[in-house]
Design an enzyme around this catalytic site. Structure first.
Site, PDB file in Angstrom:
ATOM      1  N   GLU A 146     -20.557  17.655  -1.964  1.00 36.99           N
ATOM      2  CA  GLU A 146     -19.551  16.633  -1.625  1.00 36.99           C
ATOM      3  C   GLU A 146     -19.103  16.769  -0.166  1.00 36.99           C
ATOM      4  O   GLU A 146     -18.876  15.777   0.521  1.00 36.99           O
ATOM      5  CB  GLU A 146     -18.348  16.714  -2.576  1.00 36.99           C
ATOM      6  CG  GLU A 146     -18.673  16.503  -4.052  1.00 36.99           C
ATOM      7  CD  GLU A 146     -19.517  15.266  -4.347  1.00 36.99           C
ATOM      8  OE1 GLU A 146     -19.444  14.285  -3.583  1.00 36.99           O
ATOM      9  OE2 GLU A 146     -20.265  15.283  -5.335  1.00 36.99           O
ATOM     10  N   HIS A 155     -27.838  11.184  -0.206  1.00 35.69           N
ATOM     11  CA  HIS A 155     -28.646  11.921  -1.183  1.00 35.69           C
ATOM     12  C   HIS A 155     -30.101  12.038  -0.727  1.00 35.69           C
ATOM     13  O   HIS A 155     -30.635  11.140  -0.092  1.00 35.69           O
ATOM     14  CB  HIS A 155     -28.600  11.227  -2.548  1.00 35.69           C
ATOM     15  CG  HIS A 155     -27.294  11.420  -3.248  1.00 35.69           C
ATOM     16  ND1 HIS A 155     -26.828  10.572  -4.215  1.00 35.69           N
ATOM     17  CD2 HIS A 155     -26.340  12.376  -3.123  1.00 35.69           C
ATOM     18  CE1 HIS A 155     -25.652  10.991  -4.654  1.00 35.69           C
ATOM     19  NE2 HIS A 155     -25.333  12.080  -3.994  1.00 35.69           N
ATOM     20  N   CYS A 202     -12.476  17.355  15.317  1.00 39.83           N
ATOM     21  CA  CYS A 202     -11.670  18.396  14.655  1.00 39.83           C
ATOM     22  C   CYS A 202     -12.480  19.636  14.303  1.00 39.83           C
ATOM     23  O   CYS A 202     -11.946  20.735  14.233  1.00 39.83           O
ATOM     24  CB  CYS A 202     -10.962  17.834  13.430  1.00 39.83           C
ATOM     25  SG  CYS A 202     -12.023  17.468  12.008  1.00 39.83           S
ATOM     26  N   VAL A 217     -13.822  38.683   4.561  1.00 33.75           N
ATOM     27  CA  VAL A 217     -15.147  39.142   4.125  1.00 33.75           C
ATOM     28  C   VAL A 217     -15.927  39.509   5.375  1.00 33.75           C
ATOM     29  O   VAL A 217     -16.247  38.638   6.186  1.00 33.75           O
ATOM     30  CB  VAL A 217     -15.897  38.018   3.361  1.00 33.75           C
ATOM     31  CG1 VAL A 217     -17.305  38.485   2.989  1.00 33.75           C
ATOM     32  CG2 VAL A 217     -15.126  37.595   2.118  1.00 33.75           C
ATOM     33  N   LEU A 222     -16.872  34.645  10.197  1.00 31.93           N
ATOM     34  CA  LEU A 222     -15.525  34.171  10.537  1.00 31.93           C
ATOM     35  C   LEU A 222     -14.676  35.367  10.944  1.00 31.93           C
ATOM     36  O   LEU A 222     -14.676  36.389  10.261  1.00 31.93           O
ATOM     37  CB  LEU A 222     -14.875  33.490   9.332  1.00 31.93           C
ATOM     38  CG  LEU A 222     -15.393  32.106   8.947  1.00 31.93           C
ATOM     39  CD1 LEU A 222     -14.912  31.736   7.546  1.00 31.93           C
ATOM     40  CD2 LEU A 222     -14.937  31.050   9.948  1.00 31.93           C
ATOM     41  N   ASP A 230     -16.969  39.571  14.017  1.00 34.78           N
ATOM     42  CA  ASP A 230     -17.786  39.361  12.814  1.00 34.78           C
ATOM     43  C   ASP A 230     -19.025  38.596  13.240  1.00 34.78           C
ATOM     44  O   ASP A 230     -18.954  37.420  13.584  1.00 34.78           O
ATOM     45  CB  ASP A 230     -17.001  38.572  11.751  1.00 34.78           C
ATOM     46  CG  ASP A 230     -17.711  38.588  10.391  1.00 34.78           C
ATOM     47  OD1 ASP A 230     -18.965  38.586  10.377  1.00 34.78           O
ATOM     48  OD2 ASP A 230     -17.021  38.588   9.355  1.00 34.78           O
TER      49      ASP A 230
END
Length: 424
Positions: A146, A155, A202, A217, A222, A230
Protein backbone atom coordinates in the site's frame (compact mmCIF):
# COMPACT_ATOMS: atom_id res chain seq x y z
CA UNK A 1 18.65 14.21 -12.90
CA UNK A 2 20.39 10.94 -12.04
CA UNK A 3 21.74 12.45 -8.81
CA UNK A 4 18.22 13.52 -7.87
CA UNK A 5 16.84 10.01 -8.55
CA UNK A 6 19.67 8.32 -6.64
CA UNK A 7 19.37 10.45 -3.50
CA UNK A 8 18.36 8.60 -0.34
CA UNK A 9 14.71 9.08 0.62
CA UNK A 10 13.13 8.80 4.08
CA UNK A 11 9.45 7.96 4.58
CA UNK A 12 8.45 9.19 8.02
CA UNK A 13 5.49 6.93 8.73
CA UNK A 14 2.64 7.36 11.21
CA UNK A 15 0.61 4.26 12.05
CA UNK A 16 -2.81 4.25 13.65
CA UNK A 17 -4.15 1.01 15.18
CA UNK A 18 -7.91 1.06 15.65
CA UNK A 19 -10.12 -0.34 18.41
CA UNK A 20 -10.46 -3.71 16.66
CA UNK A 21 -6.67 -4.18 16.90
CA UNK A 22 -6.80 -3.53 20.65
CA UNK A 23 -9.57 -6.12 21.02
CA UNK A 24 -7.60 -8.62 18.91
CA UNK A 25 -4.64 -8.30 21.30
CA UNK A 26 -6.93 -8.56 24.36
CA UNK A 27 -6.15 -4.99 25.39
CA UNK A 28 -2.44 -5.80 25.73
CA UNK A 29 -1.02 -2.62 24.22
CA UNK A 30 2.61 -3.66 24.72
CA UNK A 31 2.00 -6.78 22.63
CA UNK A 32 0.26 -4.71 19.94
CA UNK A 33 3.13 -2.22 19.81
CA UNK A 34 5.65 -5.04 19.37
CA UNK A 35 3.56 -6.45 16.51
CA UNK A 36 3.62 -3.03 14.79
CA UNK A 37 7.37 -2.47 15.39
CA UNK A 38 8.05 -5.80 13.63
CA UNK A 39 5.88 -4.72 10.70
CA UNK A 40 7.81 -1.45 10.32
CA UNK A 41 11.21 -3.20 10.55
CA UNK A 42 10.18 -5.46 7.66
CA UNK A 43 8.86 -2.54 5.58
CA UNK A 44 12.18 -0.73 6.09
CA UNK A 45 14.08 -3.84 4.94
CA UNK A 46 11.90 -4.14 1.84
CA UNK A 47 12.42 -0.51 0.81
CA UNK A 48 16.17 -0.38 1.35
CA UNK A 49 16.64 -1.90 -2.12
CA UNK A 50 15.10 1.30 -3.56
CA UNK A 51 17.34 3.50 -1.38
CA UNK A 52 14.35 4.41 0.79
CA UNK A 53 14.38 4.15 4.58
CA UNK A 54 11.06 3.87 6.39
CA UNK A 55 10.95 5.19 9.97
CA UNK A 56 8.04 5.01 12.41
CA UNK A 57 7.74 8.55 13.77
CA UNK A 58 4.31 8.23 15.38
CA UNK A 59 2.07 5.46 16.67
CA UNK A 60 -1.49 6.12 17.82
CA UNK A 61 -3.67 3.41 19.33
CA UNK A 62 -7.41 4.02 19.55
CA UNK A 63 -7.82 2.11 22.81
CA UNK A 64 -11.13 3.73 23.83
CA UNK A 65 -12.99 4.39 20.59
CA UNK A 66 -12.30 4.84 16.89
CA UNK A 67 -11.87 8.46 15.79
CA UNK A 68 -13.31 7.65 12.35
CA UNK A 69 -15.94 5.19 11.15
CA UNK A 70 -13.96 2.05 10.20
CA UNK A 71 -16.20 -0.15 8.04
CA UNK A 72 -15.85 -3.05 5.62
CA UNK A 73 -16.22 -0.57 2.73
CA UNK A 74 -12.53 0.05 2.07
CA UNK A 75 -13.11 3.04 -0.22
CA UNK A 76 -15.18 4.89 2.40
CA UNK A 77 -12.79 4.03 5.22
CA UNK A 78 -9.82 5.27 3.17
CA UNK A 79 -11.59 8.55 2.39
CA UNK A 80 -12.53 9.25 6.01
CA UNK A 81 -9.06 8.25 7.26
CA UNK A 82 -7.49 10.65 4.73
CA UNK A 83 -9.80 13.42 5.83
CA UNK A 84 -9.08 12.77 9.54
CA UNK A 85 -5.34 12.72 8.86
CA UNK A 86 -5.46 16.13 7.10
CA UNK A 87 -7.72 17.86 9.62
CA UNK A 88 -6.54 16.26 12.86
CA UNK A 89 -3.38 14.14 12.89
CA UNK A 90 -1.21 16.40 10.69
CA UNK A 91 -1.90 19.34 12.99
CA UNK A 92 -0.56 17.36 15.94
CA UNK A 93 2.35 15.43 14.49
CA UNK A 94 4.52 16.00 11.45
CA UNK A 95 4.87 12.91 9.19
CA UNK A 96 4.95 11.99 5.48
CA UNK A 97 2.32 9.24 5.27
CA UNK A 98 -0.22 7.74 7.67
CA UNK A 99 -1.47 4.15 7.55
CA UNK A 100 -4.36 2.60 9.43
CA UNK A 101 -4.12 -0.96 10.74
CA UNK A 102 -7.46 -2.63 11.45
CA UNK A 103 -8.83 -6.07 12.21
CA UNK A 104 -12.09 -5.24 10.42
CA UNK A 105 -12.43 -7.41 7.32
CA UNK A 106 -12.83 -5.39 4.12
CA UNK A 107 -15.38 -6.41 1.48
CA UNK A 108 -14.34 -9.02 -1.08
CA UNK A 109 -10.68 -10.03 -1.27
CA UNK A 110 -9.38 -6.55 -0.39
CA UNK A 111 -6.80 -6.50 2.42
CA UNK A 112 -5.57 -2.96 1.85
CA UNK A 113 -6.21 0.21 -0.10
CA UNK A 114 -4.21 3.40 -0.70
CA UNK A 115 -4.16 6.44 -2.95
CA UNK A 116 -1.64 6.25 -5.81
CA UNK A 117 1.17 8.80 -6.29
CA UNK A 118 0.03 10.75 -3.24
CA UNK A 119 3.12 10.82 -0.98
CA UNK A 120 3.48 14.21 0.77
CA UNK A 121 -0.08 15.27 -0.16
CA UNK A 122 -2.15 16.52 2.76
CA UNK A 123 -5.33 14.46 2.45
CA UNK A 124 -4.19 11.55 0.29
CA UNK A 125 -0.79 10.41 1.62
CA UNK A 126 -2.59 7.58 3.40
CA UNK A 127 -3.40 3.88 3.24
CA UNK A 128 -5.53 1.39 5.16
CA UNK A 129 -4.46 -2.16 5.93
CA UNK A 130 -6.24 -5.22 7.27
CA UNK A 131 -4.35 -7.24 9.86
CA UNK A 132 -5.25 -10.29 7.79
CA UNK A 133 -2.72 -12.90 8.90
CA UNK A 134 -1.13 -14.44 11.99
CA UNK A 135 2.13 -14.20 10.04
CA UNK A 136 3.66 -10.77 10.71
CA UNK A 137 5.60 -10.82 7.42
CA UNK A 138 2.40 -11.07 5.33
CA UNK A 139 0.79 -8.09 7.07
CA UNK A 140 4.05 -6.14 6.69
CA UNK A 141 4.16 -6.91 2.96
CA UNK A 142 0.56 -5.72 2.60
CA UNK A 143 1.49 -2.39 4.20
CA UNK A 144 4.66 -2.21 2.08
CA UNK A 145 2.42 -2.78 -0.98
CA UNK A 146 0.00 0.00 0.00
CA UNK A 147 2.93 2.34 0.71
CA UNK A 148 4.16 1.47 -2.80
CA UNK A 149 0.91 2.90 -4.18
CA UNK A 150 1.56 6.16 -2.26
CA UNK A 151 4.98 6.22 -3.97
CA UNK A 152 3.46 5.98 -7.44
CA UNK A 153 3.59 2.22 -8.02
CA UNK A 154 0.77 0.41 -9.78
CA UNK A 155 0.16 -3.34 -9.69
CA UNK A 156 2.53 -5.70 -11.47
CA UNK A 157 0.70 -7.06 -14.48
CA UNK A 158 1.93 -10.35 -15.86
CA UNK A 159 2.06 -10.98 -19.62
CA UNK A 160 1.27 -7.49 -20.84
CA UNK A 161 3.45 -5.33 -23.02
CA UNK A 162 5.12 -4.12 -19.79
CA UNK A 163 6.31 -7.67 -18.97
CA UNK A 164 6.76 -7.19 -15.24
CA UNK A 165 6.67 -10.97 -15.05
CA UNK A 166 6.99 -11.12 -11.32
CA UNK A 167 3.96 -12.87 -9.92
CA UNK A 168 5.32 -12.69 -6.38
CA UNK A 169 6.86 -9.22 -6.10
CA UNK A 170 5.68 -6.62 -3.55
CA UNK A 171 3.27 -4.97 -6.02
CA UNK A 172 1.64 -8.22 -7.20
CA UNK A 173 -2.14 -7.61 -7.43
CA UNK A 174 -2.96 -10.44 -5.02
CA UNK A 175 -1.17 -11.67 -1.95
CA UNK A 176 0.17 -15.24 -1.85
CA UNK A 177 2.34 -17.37 0.41
CA UNK A 178 5.10 -17.18 -2.20
CA UNK A 179 5.25 -13.41 -1.87
CA UNK A 180 8.80 -12.01 -1.95
CA UNK A 181 10.39 -8.84 -0.57
CA UNK A 182 11.48 -7.74 -4.06
CA UNK A 183 10.22 -4.97 -6.31
CA UNK A 184 9.73 -5.68 -10.02
CA UNK A 185 11.34 -3.50 -12.69
CA UNK A 186 7.87 -2.07 -13.34
CA UNK A 187 7.64 -0.89 -9.73
CA UNK A 188 11.10 0.68 -9.93
CA UNK A 189 10.13 2.52 -13.13
CA UNK A 190 6.83 3.68 -11.62
CA UNK A 191 8.69 5.02 -8.58
CA UNK A 192 11.28 6.87 -10.68
CA UNK A 193 8.51 8.38 -12.81
CA UNK A 194 6.73 9.51 -9.64
CA UNK A 195 9.92 11.21 -8.37
CA UNK A 196 10.47 12.95 -11.71
CA UNK A 197 6.90 14.05 -12.23
CA UNK A 198 5.76 14.96 -8.70
CA UNK A 199 9.09 15.84 -7.05
CA UNK A 200 7.85 14.96 -3.53
CA UNK A 201 9.85 17.14 -1.13
CA UNK A 202 8.87 15.70 2.25
CA UNK A 203 10.77 12.43 1.82
CA UNK A 204 14.12 14.14 1.26
CA UNK A 205 14.42 15.07 4.95
CA UNK A 206 16.03 12.59 7.29
CA UNK A 207 14.19 12.04 10.60
CA UNK A 208 16.12 13.04 13.70
CA UNK A 209 17.01 10.36 16.27
CA UNK A 210 14.38 11.59 18.67
CA UNK A 211 11.60 11.54 16.05
CA UNK A 212 11.72 7.75 15.74
CA UNK A 213 9.36 6.05 18.18
CA UNK A 214 10.19 2.37 17.56
CA UNK A 215 13.02 0.73 19.57
CA UNK A 216 16.44 1.25 17.92
CA UNK A 217 17.68 -1.52 15.63
CA UNK A 218 21.40 -1.48 14.86
CA UNK A 219 21.89 -2.30 11.18
CA UNK A 220 18.68 -0.79 9.77
CA UNK A 221 20.58 2.26 8.36
CA UNK A 222 18.46 4.68 10.44
CA UNK A 223 20.34 6.74 13.02
CA UNK A 224 18.44 6.12 16.26
CA UNK A 225 18.77 6.94 19.96
CA UNK A 226 21.91 5.37 21.45
CA UNK A 227 23.65 5.01 18.06
CA UNK A 228 26.58 7.09 16.83
CA UNK A 229 26.14 5.81 13.28
CA UNK A 230 24.27 3.07 11.39
CA UNK A 231 25.65 1.86 8.08
CA UNK A 232 23.54 -1.29 7.71
CA UNK A 233 24.55 -4.86 8.43
CA UNK A 234 28.22 -5.90 8.82
CA UNK A 235 27.89 -7.69 5.43
CA UNK A 236 26.66 -4.64 3.53
CA UNK A 237 28.28 -1.72 5.41
CA UNK A 238 30.79 0.17 3.27
CA UNK A 239 31.52 3.02 5.66
CA UNK A 240 35.00 2.89 7.25
CA UNK A 241 33.97 5.44 9.90
CA UNK A 242 31.27 3.20 11.41
CA UNK A 243 31.46 -0.16 13.16
CA UNK A 244 28.39 -1.93 11.76
CA UNK A 245 28.19 -4.47 14.58
CA UNK A 246 27.93 -1.88 17.38
CA UNK A 247 26.69 1.24 15.53
CA UNK A 248 29.54 3.18 17.16
CA UNK A 249 32.18 5.29 15.37
CA UNK A 250 35.43 3.49 14.59
CA UNK A 251 38.48 4.50 16.62
CA UNK A 252 39.67 8.03 15.78
CA UNK A 253 36.54 8.93 13.78
CA UNK A 254 34.59 12.11 14.58
CA UNK A 255 31.68 11.38 12.23
CA UNK A 256 30.36 8.82 9.77
CA UNK A 257 28.26 10.95 7.42
CA UNK A 258 27.00 14.47 6.82
CA UNK A 259 27.71 17.36 4.48
CA UNK A 260 30.50 18.46 6.85
CA UNK A 261 32.06 15.02 7.35
CA UNK A 262 35.17 14.36 5.29
CA UNK A 263 37.01 11.05 5.67
CA UNK A 264 35.59 10.45 9.17
CA UNK A 265 36.60 13.93 10.41
CA UNK A 266 34.67 17.20 10.72
CA UNK A 267 35.32 19.43 7.70
CA UNK A 268 37.41 22.54 8.40
CA UNK A 269 35.55 25.61 9.60
CA UNK A 270 34.57 27.76 6.61
CA UNK A 271 34.25 24.89 4.12
CA UNK A 272 31.19 25.66 1.98
CA UNK A 273 28.61 22.89 2.36
CA UNK A 274 25.60 24.42 0.61
CA UNK A 275 25.97 26.88 -2.25
CA UNK A 276 23.63 29.85 -2.64
CA UNK A 277 20.82 28.81 -5.02
CA UNK A 278 20.17 32.38 -6.18
CA UNK A 279 20.37 36.07 -5.21
CA UNK A 280 18.03 35.60 -2.24
CA UNK A 281 19.83 32.60 -0.76
CA UNK A 282 22.99 32.55 1.37
CA UNK A 283 25.78 29.98 1.09
CA UNK A 284 26.34 27.92 4.26
CA UNK A 285 29.72 26.81 5.60
CA UNK A 286 30.79 24.12 8.06
CA UNK A 287 31.50 25.13 11.66
CA UNK A 288 34.36 22.67 12.19
CA UNK A 289 32.48 21.34 15.25
CA UNK A 290 29.78 19.25 13.57
CA UNK A 291 29.19 16.89 10.64
CA UNK A 292 25.98 18.73 9.74
CA UNK A 293 25.70 21.71 7.44
CA UNK A 294 24.04 24.64 9.29
CA UNK A 295 20.34 25.29 8.61
CA UNK A 296 19.60 26.74 5.17
CA UNK A 297 19.54 30.52 5.62
CA UNK A 298 18.08 33.20 3.35
CA UNK A 299 19.06 36.77 2.48
CA UNK A 300 17.25 39.37 4.57
CA UNK A 301 13.98 40.75 3.22
CA UNK A 302 14.59 43.88 1.16
CA UNK A 303 18.06 42.77 0.02
CA UNK A 304 18.48 43.83 -3.66
CA UNK A 305 18.21 40.96 -6.18
CA UNK A 306 17.67 40.43 -9.91
CA UNK A 307 20.55 42.65 -11.09
CA UNK A 308 19.78 45.05 -8.22
CA UNK A 309 16.45 45.86 -9.87
CA UNK A 310 14.21 44.01 -7.35
CA UNK A 311 14.15 43.08 -3.66
CA UNK A 312 14.18 39.73 -1.83
CA UNK A 313 11.18 38.57 0.16
CA UNK A 314 11.20 35.27 2.10
CA UNK A 315 14.00 33.89 -0.04
CA UNK A 316 12.33 34.71 -3.37
CA UNK A 317 12.96 37.54 -5.82
CA UNK A 318 9.44 38.50 -6.94
CA UNK A 319 9.63 40.05 -10.43
CA UNK A 320 6.47 41.33 -12.10
CA UNK A 321 7.58 40.21 -15.57
CA UNK A 322 8.11 36.65 -14.31
CA UNK A 323 4.63 36.67 -12.80
CA UNK A 324 3.23 37.54 -16.26
CA UNK A 325 5.36 34.81 -17.86
CA UNK A 326 4.07 32.22 -15.37
CA UNK A 327 0.48 33.00 -16.45
CA UNK A 328 0.89 33.68 -20.16
CA UNK A 329 4.12 32.08 -21.36
CA UNK A 330 7.57 33.35 -22.41
CA UNK A 331 6.38 36.23 -24.63
CA UNK A 332 4.38 37.94 -21.91
CA UNK A 333 5.43 41.26 -20.40
CA UNK A 334 4.09 43.70 -17.82
CA UNK A 335 1.34 45.90 -19.28
CA UNK A 336 1.75 49.70 -19.53
CA UNK A 337 0.78 51.79 -16.50
CA UNK A 338 -2.54 52.75 -18.12
CA UNK A 339 -3.81 49.18 -17.62
CA UNK A 340 -3.17 49.39 -13.88
CA UNK A 341 -5.58 52.37 -13.71
CA UNK A 342 -8.38 49.77 -13.69
CA UNK A 343 -7.32 49.01 -10.10
CA UNK A 344 -8.32 52.57 -9.11
CA UNK A 345 -11.97 51.78 -9.93
CA UNK A 346 -12.56 49.08 -7.34
CA UNK A 347 -15.02 47.29 -9.63
CA UNK A 348 -15.32 43.60 -10.51
CA UNK A 349 -11.91 41.97 -10.19
CA UNK A 350 -9.98 45.23 -10.14
CA UNK A 351 -9.02 46.36 -6.66
CA UNK A 352 -6.29 46.32 -4.04
CA UNK A 353 -8.14 44.61 -1.22
CA UNK A 354 -11.23 42.52 -0.75
CA UNK A 355 -12.60 41.85 2.72
CA UNK A 356 -15.61 39.53 2.81
CA UNK A 357 -17.71 41.05 0.01
CA UNK A 358 -16.35 44.60 0.26
CA UNK A 359 -13.97 45.76 -2.45
CA UNK A 360 -11.39 48.49 -1.76
CA UNK A 361 -10.03 50.29 -4.83
CA UNK A 362 -6.31 51.04 -4.99
CA UNK A 363 -4.99 54.46 -4.12
CA UNK A 364 -3.06 56.02 -7.03
CA UNK A 365 0.30 55.16 -5.41
CA UNK A 366 -0.76 51.52 -4.80
CA UNK A 367 -2.23 50.67 -8.22
CA UNK A 368 0.68 48.36 -9.10
CA UNK A 369 0.01 46.24 -6.00
CA UNK A 370 -3.53 45.19 -7.01
CA UNK A 371 -4.56 43.05 -10.00
CA UNK A 372 -1.61 42.16 -12.26
CA UNK A 373 -1.89 43.28 -15.90
CA UNK A 374 0.18 41.78 -18.69
CA UNK A 375 0.52 42.08 -22.46
CA UNK A 376 1.14 39.17 -24.81
CA UNK A 377 3.80 39.61 -27.49
CA UNK A 378 4.66 42.92 -29.17
CA UNK A 379 2.04 45.62 -28.58
CA UNK A 380 0.36 47.29 -31.52
CA UNK A 381 -1.66 50.49 -31.39
CA UNK A 382 -4.37 48.88 -29.25
CA UNK A 383 -3.24 47.29 -26.03
CA UNK A 384 -5.25 44.52 -24.43
CA UNK A 385 -4.79 44.51 -20.67
CA UNK A 386 -4.63 40.77 -19.91
CA UNK A 387 -5.44 39.71 -16.38
CA UNK A 388 -6.15 36.49 -14.49
CA UNK A 389 -8.79 35.80 -11.88
CA UNK A 390 -9.87 32.72 -9.93
CA UNK A 391 -13.18 32.26 -8.15
CA UNK A 392 -11.55 29.70 -5.80
CA UNK A 393 -8.54 31.76 -4.78
CA UNK A 394 -8.92 35.56 -4.97
CA UNK A 395 -5.13 35.98 -4.54
CA UNK A 396 -4.44 34.34 -7.91
CA UNK A 397 -3.68 37.01 -10.50
CA UNK A 398 -2.81 39.69 -7.92
CA UNK A 399 0.67 41.23 -7.83
CA UNK A 400 2.72 39.17 -5.34
CA UNK A 401 3.74 40.76 -2.02
CA UNK A 402 7.35 41.95 -2.12
CA UNK A 403 7.16 42.93 -5.80
CA UNK A 404 8.79 46.24 -6.70
CA UNK A 405 6.06 48.81 -7.43
CA UNK A 406 8.21 51.97 -7.74
CA UNK A 407 11.85 52.93 -7.19
CA UNK A 408 12.85 51.84 -3.69
CA UNK A 409 9.31 50.63 -2.98
CA UNK A 410 7.59 47.23 -2.72
CA UNK A 411 4.05 45.92 -2.26
CA UNK A 412 3.37 44.94 1.33
CA UNK A 413 0.87 42.26 2.38
CA UNK A 414 -1.89 44.91 2.53
CA UNK A 415 -1.18 45.66 -1.14
CA UNK A 416 0.21 49.11 -0.40
CA UNK A 417 3.27 50.40 -2.22
CA UNK A 418 5.65 51.26 0.63
CA UNK A 419 9.30 52.12 1.15
CA UNK A 420 11.39 48.93 1.09
CA UNK A 421 13.09 49.93 4.36
CA UNK A 422 9.80 50.10 6.26
CA UNK A 423 8.13 47.14 4.49
CA UNK A 424 10.02 44.56 6.56
Amino acid sequence: QQRYLNAKRYVKLAIVADRSMVTKHNGKLKKLRKWIYRIVNTINEVYRSLNILVALVYLEIWSKEDLINVTSAAKDTLASFGNWRATDLLKRRSHDAAHLLTNIKFDGTTVGKAYVASMCQQDSSVGINQDHSKINLLVALTMAHELGHNLGMSHDVVNTEKQCNCGTCVMAPTISDQISKLFSNCSKNDYENFLTLYKPQCILNEPSKTDIVSPPVCGNELLEVGEECDCGSPETCQNPCCDAATCKLTSGSQCAKGLCCDQCKFSKSGTECRAAKDDCDIAESCTGQSADCPTDDLQRNGQPCGNNAQYCRKGKCPIMTNQCISFYGPNAAVAPDACFDYNLKGEGNFYCRKEQATIFPCAQKDKKCGRLFCVLGPTGKRISCEHTYSQDDPDIGMVLPGTKCADGKVCNSNRECVDVNTAY
